[in-house]
Each structure stands twice: as structure tokens, then as C-alpha cells.
Write a protein that holds these residues in place. Sequence first.
Motif, PDB file in Angstrom:
ATOM      1  N   SER A 192       0.792  -1.276  -0.048  1.00  0.00           N
ATOM      2  CA  SER A 192       0.001  -0.128  -0.014  1.00  0.00           C
ATOM      3  C   SER A 192       0.800   1.059   0.044  1.00  0.00           C
ATOM      4  CB  SER A 192      -0.905  -0.124   1.151  1.00  0.00           C
ATOM      5  OG  SER A 192      -1.702   1.253   1.181  1.00  0.00           O
ATOM      6  N   ASN A 193       2.084   1.250   0.725  1.00  0.00           N
ATOM      7  CA  ASN A 193       2.849   2.469   0.949  1.00  0.00           C
ATOM      8  C   ASN A 193       3.461   2.550  -0.424  1.00  0.00           C
ATOM      9  OD1 ASN A 193       2.340   2.915   3.423  1.00  0.00           O
ATOM     10  ND2 ASN A 193       4.098   1.928   4.316  1.00  0.00           N
ATOM     11  N   SER A 194       4.038   1.431  -0.989  1.00  0.00           N
ATOM     12  CA  SER A 194       4.554   1.717  -2.387  1.00  0.00           C
ATOM     13  C   SER A 194       3.587   2.110  -3.222  1.00  0.00           C
ATOM     14  CB  SER A 194       5.215   0.101  -2.977  1.00  0.00           C
ATOM     15  OG  SER A 194       6.099  -0.235  -1.997  1.00  0.00           O
ATOM     16  N   VAL A 195       2.527   1.747  -3.327  1.00  0.00           N
ATOM     17  CA  VAL A 195       1.552   2.113  -4.369  1.00  0.00           C
ATOM     18  C   VAL A 195       1.169   3.724  -4.258  1.00  0.00           C
ATOM     19  CG1 VAL A 195      -0.988   1.955  -5.104  1.00  0.00           C
ATOM     20  CG2 VAL A 195       0.291   0.020  -4.749  1.00  0.00           C
ATOM     21  N   ASP A 196       0.923   4.157  -2.997  1.00  0.00           N
ATOM     22  CA  ASP A 196       0.895   5.332  -2.468  1.00  0.00           C
ATOM     23  C   ASP A 196       2.007   6.350  -3.059  1.00  0.00           C
ATOM     24  OD1 ASP A 196      -1.627   4.876  -1.318  1.00  0.00           O
ATOM     25  OD2 ASP A 196      -0.804   4.903   0.596  1.00  0.00           O
ATOM     26  N   HIS A 197       3.250   5.911  -2.635  1.00  0.00           N
ATOM     27  CA  HIS A 197       4.316   6.520  -3.125  1.00  0.00           C
ATOM     28  C   HIS A 197       4.479   6.656  -4.707  1.00  0.00           C
ATOM     29  CE1 HIS A 197       6.630   5.595   0.911  1.00  0.00           C
ATOM     30  NE2 HIS A 197       5.857   6.687   0.954  1.00  0.00           N
ATOM     31  N   MET A 198       3.960   5.755  -5.344  1.00  0.00           N
ATOM     32  CA  MET A 198       4.149   5.682  -6.678  1.00  0.00           C
ATOM     33  C   MET A 198       2.985   6.693  -7.389  1.00  0.00           C
ATOM     34  SD  MET A 198       6.411   4.264  -7.953  1.00  0.00           S
ATOM     35  CE  MET A 198       6.315   3.872  -9.702  1.00  0.00           C
ATOM     36  N   HIS A 199       2.027   6.711  -6.701  1.00  0.00           N
ATOM     37  CA  HIS A 199       0.986   7.736  -7.026  1.00  0.00           C
ATOM     38  C   HIS A 199       1.208   9.059  -6.826  1.00  0.00           C
ATOM     39  CE1 HIS A 199      -2.348   5.215  -8.433  1.00  0.00           C
ATOM     40  NE2 HIS A 199      -2.470   4.643  -7.209  1.00  0.00           N
ATOM     41  N   CYS A 200       2.045   9.441  -5.705  1.00  0.00           N
ATOM     42  CA  CYS A 200       2.415  10.668  -5.044  1.00  0.00           C
ATOM     43  C   CYS A 200       3.857  11.029  -6.317  1.00  0.00           C
ATOM     44  CB  CYS A 200       3.316  10.407  -3.691  1.00  0.00           C
ATOM     45  SG  CYS A 200       2.575  11.787  -2.879  1.00  0.00           S
ATOM     46  N   PHE A 201       4.603  10.163  -6.396  1.00  0.00           N
ATOM     47  CA  PHE A 201       5.686  10.364  -7.637  1.00  0.00           C
ATOM     48  C   PHE A 201       5.039  10.821  -8.913  1.00  0.00           C
ATOM     49  CE2 PHE A 201       8.606   8.894 -10.981  1.00  0.00           C
ATOM     50  CZ  PHE A 201       9.575   9.628 -10.467  1.00  0.00           C
ATOM     51  N   SER A 202       4.005   9.902  -9.417  1.00  0.00           N
ATOM     52  CA  SER A 202       3.504  10.264 -10.664  1.00  0.00           C
ATOM     53  C   SER A 202       2.804  11.908 -10.625  1.00  0.00           C
ATOM     54  CB  SER A 202       2.559   9.288 -10.823  1.00  0.00           C
ATOM     55  OG  SER A 202       1.550   9.511 -12.008  1.00  0.00           O
ATOM     56  N   GLU A 203       2.046  12.043  -9.495  1.00  0.00           N
ATOM     57  CA  GLU A 203       1.455  13.206  -9.508  1.00  0.00           C
ATOM     58  C   GLU A 203       2.401  14.491  -9.402  1.00  0.00           C
ATOM     59  OE1 GLU A 203      -1.466  15.743  -6.291  1.00  0.00           O
ATOM     60  OE2 GLU A 203      -1.907  13.486  -6.663  1.00  0.00           O
ATOM     61  N   ALA A 204       3.289  14.204  -8.737  1.00  0.00           N
ATOM     62  CA  ALA A 204       4.304  15.285  -8.515  1.00  0.00           C
ATOM     63  C   ALA A 204       5.330  15.417  -9.814  1.00  0.00           C
ATOM     64  CB  ALA A 204       5.547  15.017  -7.596  1.00  0.00           C
ATOM     65  N   ALA A 205       5.576  14.317 -10.649  1.00  0.00           N
ATOM     66  CA  ALA A 205       6.087  14.277 -11.912  1.00  0.00           C
ATOM     67  C   ALA A 205       5.231  15.237 -12.876  1.00  0.00           C
ATOM     68  CB  ALA A 205       6.570  13.069 -12.350  1.00  0.00           C
ATOM     69  N   GLY A 206       4.131  14.857 -12.703  1.00  0.00           N
ATOM     70  CA  GLY A 206       2.982  15.548 -13.871  1.00  0.00           C
ATOM     71  C   GLY A 206       2.929  16.937 -13.638  1.00  0.00           C
ATOM     72  N   ARG A 207       3.122  17.505 -12.300  1.00  0.00           N
ATOM     73  CA  ARG A 207       2.992  18.883 -11.759  1.00  0.00           C
ATOM     74  C   ARG A 207       4.117  19.443 -12.276  1.00  0.00           C
ATOM     75  NH1 ARG A 207      -0.220  19.302  -6.287  1.00  0.00           N
ATOM     76  NH2 ARG A 207      -2.298  18.479  -6.794  1.00  0.00           N
ATOM     77  N   LEU A 208       5.492  18.829 -12.021  1.00  0.00           N
ATOM     78  CA  LEU A 208       6.531  19.314 -12.593  1.00  0.00           C
ATOM     79  C   LEU A 208       6.681  19.688 -13.867  1.00  0.00           C
ATOM     80  CD1 LEU A 208       9.527  20.173 -11.623  1.00  0.00           C
ATOM     81  CD2 LEU A 208      10.280  17.588 -11.842  1.00  0.00           C
ATOM     82  N   GLN A 209       6.568  18.502 -14.756  1.00  0.00           N
ATOM     83  CA  GLN A 209       6.183  18.900 -16.235  1.00  0.00           C
ATOM     84  C   GLN A 209       5.325  20.042 -16.620  1.00  0.00           C
ATOM     85  OE1 GLN A 209       4.675  15.161 -18.060  1.00  0.00           O
ATOM     86  NE2 GLN A 209       5.323  15.785 -20.035  1.00  0.00           N
ATOM     87  N   GLU A 210       4.302  20.160 -15.962  1.00  0.00           N
ATOM     88  CA  GLU A 210       3.499  21.140 -16.424  1.00  0.00           C
ATOM     89  C   GLU A 210       3.950  22.599 -15.848  1.00  0.00           C
ATOM     90  OE1 GLU A 210      -0.225  20.807 -14.219  1.00  0.00           O
ATOM     91  OE2 GLU A 210      -0.850  19.100 -15.284  1.00  0.00           O
ATOM     92  N   SER A 211       4.684  22.593 -15.014  1.00  0.00           N
ATOM     93  CA  SER A 211       5.486  24.001 -14.643  1.00  0.00           C
ATOM     94  C   SER A 211       6.698  24.124 -15.528  1.00  0.00           C
ATOM     95  CB  SER A 211       6.134  23.666 -13.189  1.00  0.00           C
ATOM     96  OG  SER A 211       4.909  23.601 -12.158  1.00  0.00           O
ATOM     97  N   VAL A 212       7.292  22.966 -15.893  1.00  0.00           N
ATOM     98  CA  VAL A 212       8.411  23.055 -16.718  1.00  0.00           C
ATOM     99  C   VAL A 212       8.026  23.820 -18.191  1.00  0.00           C
ATOM    100  CG1 VAL A 212      10.353  21.871 -18.260  1.00  0.00           C
ATOM    101  CG2 VAL A 212       9.946  21.696 -15.728  1.00  0.00           C
ATOM    102  N   LEU A 213       6.909  23.160 -18.641  1.00  0.00           N
ATOM    103  CA  LEU A 213       6.332  23.556 -19.863  1.00  0.00           C
ATOM    104  C   LEU A 213       5.928  24.875 -19.898  1.00  0.00           C
ATOM    105  CD1 LEU A 213       4.466  20.219 -20.995  1.00  0.00           C
ATOM    106  CD2 LEU A 213       6.230  21.446 -21.934  1.00  0.00           C
TER     107      LEU A 213
END
Length: 162
Positions: free
Chosen positions: A90-111
Amino acid sequence: MEEDGGERAQRRHPTSSETLISEPHLDPPSTCSETTLHPGEEDRTESKPELNQTEIFRTLEVVERDSLSIADSFTTLFASLRLALSEVTSNSVDHMHCFSEAAGRLQESVLDCATKGNRYINSSLRLNEEMKGIDSLALQLKVLRRNVDALDSGVNKLLRLP
């Protein structure tokens, strides 16, 4: 003969995987008055009492209790392992969701930053192109300034006439 007596003594003590079964005597009883057993062997076989049913049931009860205790321990252990594995997963899945969301937001900010940076660069290039013609404008302004200064001094002279 001593070897046969030793084998019988060994057979009378079952191991943990054997069951207690009485063996039929293969040698018929002798009609002689002499016994083939030594006096020490006869005492050994008679001094060891055979287990009665009550003792067997008590032993089985202890084994059963121990088995239940071991089974409970294994059940608890597997439940703990299952819970720990579930939490880790569960923690791994939560961390993966968190990482995915952070990477998505970072990509939006960079663009967004890249778009704004490109606008700034394009504006700077346009301004630079426009500034290339400003040298001639500066010369024209200097000439105009001299003319204005000359006109101003001529007006001042005319106004000071007494």
C-alpha cells in the motif's frame, strides 16, 4: 542369541514415527528349565513398565496442545506477514501515485516556464531589432536638440530687448 535379545530390546522402544505394536514371539518357548537370558537382561525387560492407555492419552494430549500452540503461532506469524506485506504494498502504491502526481505537476510547470521563457526571448529579439535603427534616431534627436537650443537662445535674446 545376545544379538536377538538386543534387537528385541530395541524394538520395544518405538521412535516418534513408529507406533507401539506388540510383536509375536517367533521363538517357541523352550521346554528346558534353563533360560537363555542372562539374569541382568531379565531384570532390564521387567523393570521397564509398558505404557498404559492413560499415559498414551496424556502424551497425545500434550502433543495435541503443542501442535495447536505451534499452529496458532504460525497463524499469527502469517497474519503479521500478510499485514506487513499489505502495508508495504500500500505504501509503495501510494508513493508511486505521489511520485506520478509530482512528476506531472513538475512537467506542467516546466512547460509553462519554457513557454514564458520563449515569449521573453522573442520579445527581446524584437526589441533588439528595433534598437538597431535607434542610432539614426539618436543622431536626429541630437540635431533636433541643437536646433531647439538655438531657437531657445534666439527667443531669449529677442525677449530681453530693452
